[in-house]
Design a protein around this motif. Structure first.
Motif, PDB file in Angstrom:
ATOM      1  N   VAL A   1       0.859  -1.189   0.000  1.00 28.99           N
ATOM      2  CA  VAL A   1       0.000   0.000   0.000  1.00 28.99           C
ATOM      3  C   VAL A   1       0.890   1.231   0.000  1.00 28.99           C
ATOM      4  O   VAL A   1       1.847   1.323   0.775  1.00 28.99           O
ATOM      5  CB  VAL A   1      -0.931   0.007   1.217  1.00 28.99           C
TER       6      VAL A   1
ATOM      7  N   ILE B   1      -5.768  -2.981  -1.451  1.00 30.63           N
ATOM      8  CA  ILE B   1      -6.655  -2.373  -0.459  1.00 30.63           C
ATOM      9  C   ILE B   1      -8.043  -2.967  -0.586  1.00 30.63           C
ATOM     10  O   ILE B   1      -8.652  -2.877  -1.649  1.00 30.63           O
ATOM     11  CB  ILE B   1      -6.716  -0.848  -0.634  1.00 30.63           C
TER      12      ILE B   1
ATOM     13  N   SER C   1     -10.262  -2.401   2.211  1.00 33.09           N
ATOM     14  CA  SER C   1     -11.011  -1.369   2.915  1.00 33.09           C
ATOM     15  C   SER C   1     -10.014  -0.489   3.652  1.00 33.09           C
ATOM     16  O   SER C   1      -8.852  -0.866   3.847  1.00 33.09           O
ATOM     17  CB  SER C   1     -12.004  -1.988   3.900  1.00 33.09           C
ATOM     18  N   ILE C   2     -10.469   0.680   4.042  1.00 33.99           N
ATOM     19  CA  ILE C   2      -9.658   1.595   4.838  1.00 33.99           C
ATOM     20  C   ILE C   2     -10.491   2.031   6.034  1.00 33.99           C
ATOM     21  O   ILE C   2     -11.645   2.437   5.868  1.00 33.99           O
ATOM     22  CB  ILE C   2      -9.196   2.821   4.042  1.00 33.99           C
TER      23      ILE C   2
ATOM     24  N   SER D   1     -14.258   5.821   8.369  1.00 37.75           N
ATOM     25  CA  SER D   1     -14.844   5.369   7.108  1.00 37.75           C
ATOM     26  C   SER D   1     -16.296   5.830   6.982  1.00 37.75           C
ATOM     27  O   SER D   1     -16.809   5.973   5.869  1.00 37.75           O
ATOM     28  CB  SER D   1     -14.768   3.848   7.004  1.00 37.75           C
TER      29      SER D   1
ATOM     30  N   ASN E   1     -10.362   6.015  -2.461  1.00 34.81           N
ATOM     31  CA  ASN E   1      -9.365   5.796  -1.397  1.00 34.81           C
ATOM     32  C   ASN E   1      -8.531   7.048  -1.168  1.00 34.81           C
ATOM     33  O   ASN E   1      -7.299   6.983  -1.023  1.00 34.81           O
ATOM     34  CB  ASN E   1      -8.456   4.613  -1.746  1.00 34.81           C
TER      35      ASN E   1
ATOM     36  N   VAL F   1      -5.211   0.374   7.205  1.00 36.05           N
ATOM     37  CA  VAL F   1      -5.623  -0.567   6.172  1.00 36.05           C
ATOM     38  C   VAL F   1      -5.560  -1.995   6.708  1.00 36.05           C
ATOM     39  O   VAL F   1      -4.470  -2.514   6.973  1.00 36.05           O
ATOM     40  CB  VAL F   1      -4.736  -0.451   4.919  1.00 36.05           C
TER      41      VAL F   1
ATOM     42  N   PHE G   1      -5.183  -3.933  11.658  1.00 32.60           N
ATOM     43  CA  PHE G   1      -4.852  -3.093  10.517  1.00 32.60           C
ATOM     44  C   PHE G   1      -3.376  -2.726  10.546  1.00 32.60           C
ATOM     45  O   PHE G   1      -2.720  -2.751  11.592  1.00 32.60           O
ATOM     46  CB  PHE G   1      -5.713  -1.822  10.482  1.00 32.60           C
TER      47      PHE G   1
END
Length: 120
Positions: free
Chosen positions: A1, A27, A29-30, A52, A75, A98, A106
């Protein structure tokens, strides 16, 4: 990433700038995304974060002047900075939480920093 920040520059006091930070790579999801800054001779400090779901948090020093937002489809996180002051001069860093695919933790990634200089 990878996180790529852009939008810094030189501006007069009272002016505005908009920073952008785009995340790319593997990625799924963040979680939270944020902006931090580090002035010469000082420690890195929080500027603003956004979840988010769009919940925001700001340092007292920027409340009412800065606005953080994000585009989840791209993103990307933004920082709109208005009424800039000389004390806002710093290198601004973005970050993103992430999670790896199908995980319950994460990894925290940082952008390379973009310099904002506010002249009086």
């Amino acid at each position: 990433v990878q996180l790529q920040a852009s939008g810094g520059g030189l501006v007069q006091a009272g002016g505005s700038l908009r920073l952008s930070c785009a995340a790319s790579g593997s990625i799924f999801s963040i979680l939270d995304m944020g902006w931090y800054r580090q002035a010469p001779g000082k420690q890195r400090e929080l500027v603003a974060t956004v979840t988010s779901g769009g919940i925001t948090n700001y340092a007292d020093s920027v409340k009412g002047r800065f606005t953080i937002s994000r585009d989840n489809a791209k993103n990307t996180v933004y920082l709109q900075m208005n009424s800039l002051k000389p004390e806002d001069t710093a290198v601004y860093y973005c970050n993103a939480e992430v999670p790896p695919y199908n995980s319950n933790y994460f990894n925290l990634y940082w952008g390379q920093g973009t310099l904002v200089t506010v002249s009086s």
